[in-house]
Design a protein around this motif. Structure first.
Motif, PDB file in Angstrom:
ATOM      1  N   TRP A 173     -15.966 -58.256 -16.482  1.00  0.00           N
ATOM      2  CA  TRP A 173     -16.085 -58.259 -15.020  1.00  0.00           C
ATOM      3  C   TRP A 173     -14.768 -57.787 -14.401  1.00  0.00           C
ATOM      4  CZ3 TRP A 173     -19.381 -61.332 -11.325  1.00  0.00           C
ATOM      5  CH2 TRP A 173     -20.698 -61.428 -11.787  1.00  0.00           C
ATOM      6  N   GLU A 174     -14.869 -56.836 -13.508  1.00  0.00           N
ATOM      7  CA  GLU A 174     -13.728 -56.282 -12.777  1.00  0.00           C
ATOM      8  C   GLU A 174     -12.655 -55.734 -13.722  1.00  0.00           C
ATOM      9  OE1 GLU A 174     -12.792 -59.578 -10.103  1.00  0.00           O
ATOM     10  OE2 GLU A 174     -13.855 -58.480  -8.528  1.00  0.00           O
ATOM     11  N   ALA A 175     -13.051 -55.358 -14.934  1.00  0.00           N
ATOM     12  CA  ALA A 175     -12.119 -54.745 -15.881  1.00  0.00           C
ATOM     13  C   ALA A 175     -12.000 -53.250 -15.590  1.00  0.00           C
ATOM     14  CB  ALA A 175     -12.600 -54.971 -17.308  1.00  0.00           C
ATOM     15  N   LYS A 176     -10.851 -52.666 -15.952  1.00  0.00           N
ATOM     16  CA  LYS A 176     -10.594 -51.251 -15.703  1.00  0.00           C
ATOM     17  C   LYS A 176     -10.114 -50.560 -16.988  1.00  0.00           C
ATOM     18  CE  LYS A 176      -9.337 -51.774 -10.817  1.00  0.00           C
ATOM     19  NZ  LYS A 176      -8.291 -51.527  -9.786  1.00  0.00           N
ATOM     20  N   ASN A 177     -10.606 -49.351 -17.175  1.00  0.00           N
ATOM     21  CA  ASN A 177     -10.147 -48.497 -18.286  1.00  0.00           C
ATOM     22  C   ASN A 177     -10.367 -49.184 -19.632  1.00  0.00           C
ATOM     23  OD1 ASN A 177      -9.197 -46.778 -16.209  1.00  0.00           O
ATOM     24  ND2 ASN A 177      -7.202 -47.795 -16.225  1.00  0.00           N
ATOM     25  N   VAL A 178     -11.648 -49.447 -19.923  1.00  0.00           N
ATOM     26  CA  VAL A 178     -12.031 -50.137 -21.153  1.00  0.00           C
ATOM     27  C   VAL A 178     -12.937 -49.226 -21.971  1.00  0.00           C
ATOM     28  CG1 VAL A 178     -13.254 -52.113 -22.132  1.00  0.00           C
ATOM     29  CG2 VAL A 178     -11.881 -52.400 -20.049  1.00  0.00           C
ATOM     30  N   THR A 179     -12.653 -49.104 -23.291  1.00  0.00           N
ATOM     31  CA  THR A 179     -13.506 -48.364 -24.217  1.00  0.00           C
ATOM     32  C   THR A 179     -13.926 -49.293 -25.346  1.00  0.00           C
ATOM     33  OG1 THR A 179     -12.406 -46.262 -23.740  1.00  0.00           O
ATOM     34  CG2 THR A 179     -13.690 -46.383 -25.760  1.00  0.00           C
ATOM     35  N   VAL A 180     -15.236 -49.390 -25.572  1.00  0.00           N
ATOM     36  CA  VAL A 180     -15.788 -50.248 -26.620  1.00  0.00           C
ATOM     37  C   VAL A 180     -16.608 -49.361 -27.550  1.00  0.00           C
ATOM     38  CG1 VAL A 180     -17.130 -52.311 -27.133  1.00  0.00           C
ATOM     39  CG2 VAL A 180     -15.934 -52.126 -24.933  1.00  0.00           C
ATOM     40  N   GLU A 181     -16.281 -49.385 -28.854  1.00  0.00           N
ATOM     41  CA  GLU A 181     -16.892 -48.447 -29.791  1.00  0.00           C
ATOM     42  C   GLU A 181     -17.384 -49.172 -31.042  1.00  0.00           C
ATOM     43  OE1 GLU A 181     -15.752 -44.170 -31.928  1.00  0.00           O
ATOM     44  OE2 GLU A 181     -14.306 -45.222 -30.654  1.00  0.00           O
ATOM     45  N   ASN A 182     -18.611 -48.827 -31.458  1.00  0.00           N
ATOM     46  CA  ASN A 182     -19.203 -49.374 -32.686  1.00  0.00           C
ATOM     47  C   ASN A 182     -19.246 -50.898 -32.655  1.00  0.00           C
ATOM     48  OD1 ASN A 182     -19.439 -46.738 -33.764  1.00  0.00           O
ATOM     49  ND2 ASN A 182     -17.353 -46.842 -34.596  1.00  0.00           N
ATOM     50  N   CYS A 183     -19.734 -51.438 -31.566  1.00  0.00           N
ATOM     51  CA  CYS A 183     -19.776 -52.888 -31.390  1.00  0.00           C
ATOM     52  C   CYS A 183     -21.185 -53.352 -31.001  1.00  0.00           C
ATOM     53  CB  CYS A 183     -18.796 -53.331 -30.295  1.00  0.00           C
ATOM     54  SG  CYS A 183     -17.061 -53.055 -30.695  1.00  0.00           S
TER      55      CYS A 183
END
Length: 282
Positions: A173-183
């Protein structure tokens, strides 16, 4: 370097303001701030059951140690700290720290852990009872993370997560510039009010995911059947494999999906209301 082995400490500040200190097989019992304000400390094969043992520490290496329930809020205001092969039973570990490296650490009560920290590297970590973990933290790299706890990564920025299993309601929530991969990400209300959230090769579970998001990117992800009412009021660029139960009032952008149960555009849609939804197998 001063070497201390096979000792027990209790009371307030027994090792206060020490420099170049090697600790091995020590026990910190009841008391407070045992190793406060220390510089260049290594600690191995030791246990802690007193409050606030490592506050304002600089350049500390902690290996094969146990932080018992009494060691709550154990490491705050510290920097350049490496923790390896440890068990953390106490809650509220790490606040306002920088330069953290965590490897093979088991958190059995990770509530309110890693708040307001920067420059964090995490690998092969398990955290349970981990409500609000990583809140307000930045510059985070995570791999092989097993998370069980809600409200994770709130108000975070500059985050990379790979090869992990996240069971967490209200994540990002309200996070910025996040990359989540293979999850795998399991939990309701994923990524609401986020900005620049990118999900790559992920499996997503939970109702009403990815709403109110800005510049949301979905690449080669799958949605579980409980992922209904997705993308409400989000600007999105998505490539989704398989089926989506329902999509509701996306704000703008493009969604390409194999199949969708229902596309909802009702009286509550907001301008520009021009998201293009391409159903491949329609």
């Amino acid at each position: 370097m001063s070497i201390i082995e096979n000792r027990e400490f209790e009371g307030e500040r027994p090792l206060f303001y020490q420099k170049d200190l090697s600790l091995s097989k020590i026990k910190v019992l009841n008391g407070e701030s045992a190793i406060k304000e220390c510089i260049n400390v290594t600690c191995t094969d030791s246990s802690f059951n007193g409050k606030y043992p490592f506050w304002h520490a600089d350049i500390a290496q902690i290996e094969k140690c146990v932080f018992e329930t009494g060691a709550r809020a154990a490491i705050w205001y510290s920097k350049n700290l490496t923790m390896k092969d440890c068990q953390v039973i106490a809650p509220k570990m790490f606040r306002r720290c920088s330069g953290l490296k965590l490897l093979n650490v088991d958190f059995t009560d990770a509530q309110e852990t890693l708040w307001d920290c920067t420059d964090i590297r995490v690998n092969n970590i398990k955290a349970v009872h981990a409500d609000y973990i990583f809140m307000n933290s930045s510059d985070i790299e995570v791999e092989n993370f097993e998370l069980h706890g809600n409200y994770s990564f709130q108000n975070c920025s500059n985050v990379k997560i790979k090869n992990s299993n996240l069971e967490t309601k209200d994540a990002f929530w309200e996070a910025k510039n996040v990359t989540v991969e293979n999850c795998t990400i399991s939990g309701e209300f994923l990524g609401w009010h986020s900005e620049n959230l990118t999900l790559i090769n992920c499996k997503i579970k939970g109702t009403q995911p990815l709403c109110y998001a800005k510049n949301l990117k979905i690449i080669n992800c799958t949605f579980d059947e409980d992922c209904d009412l997705a993308f409400e009021y989000s600007s999105v660029d998505a490539e989704i494999k398989g089926h989506v139960t329902s999509i509701k009032n996306p704000l703008t952008g493009r969604i390409r999906v194999d199949s969708v149960g229902e596309i909802i555009s009702d009286a509550n849609a907001k301008a520009p209301n021009d998201c293009v939804i391409e159903v491949v197998n329609e």
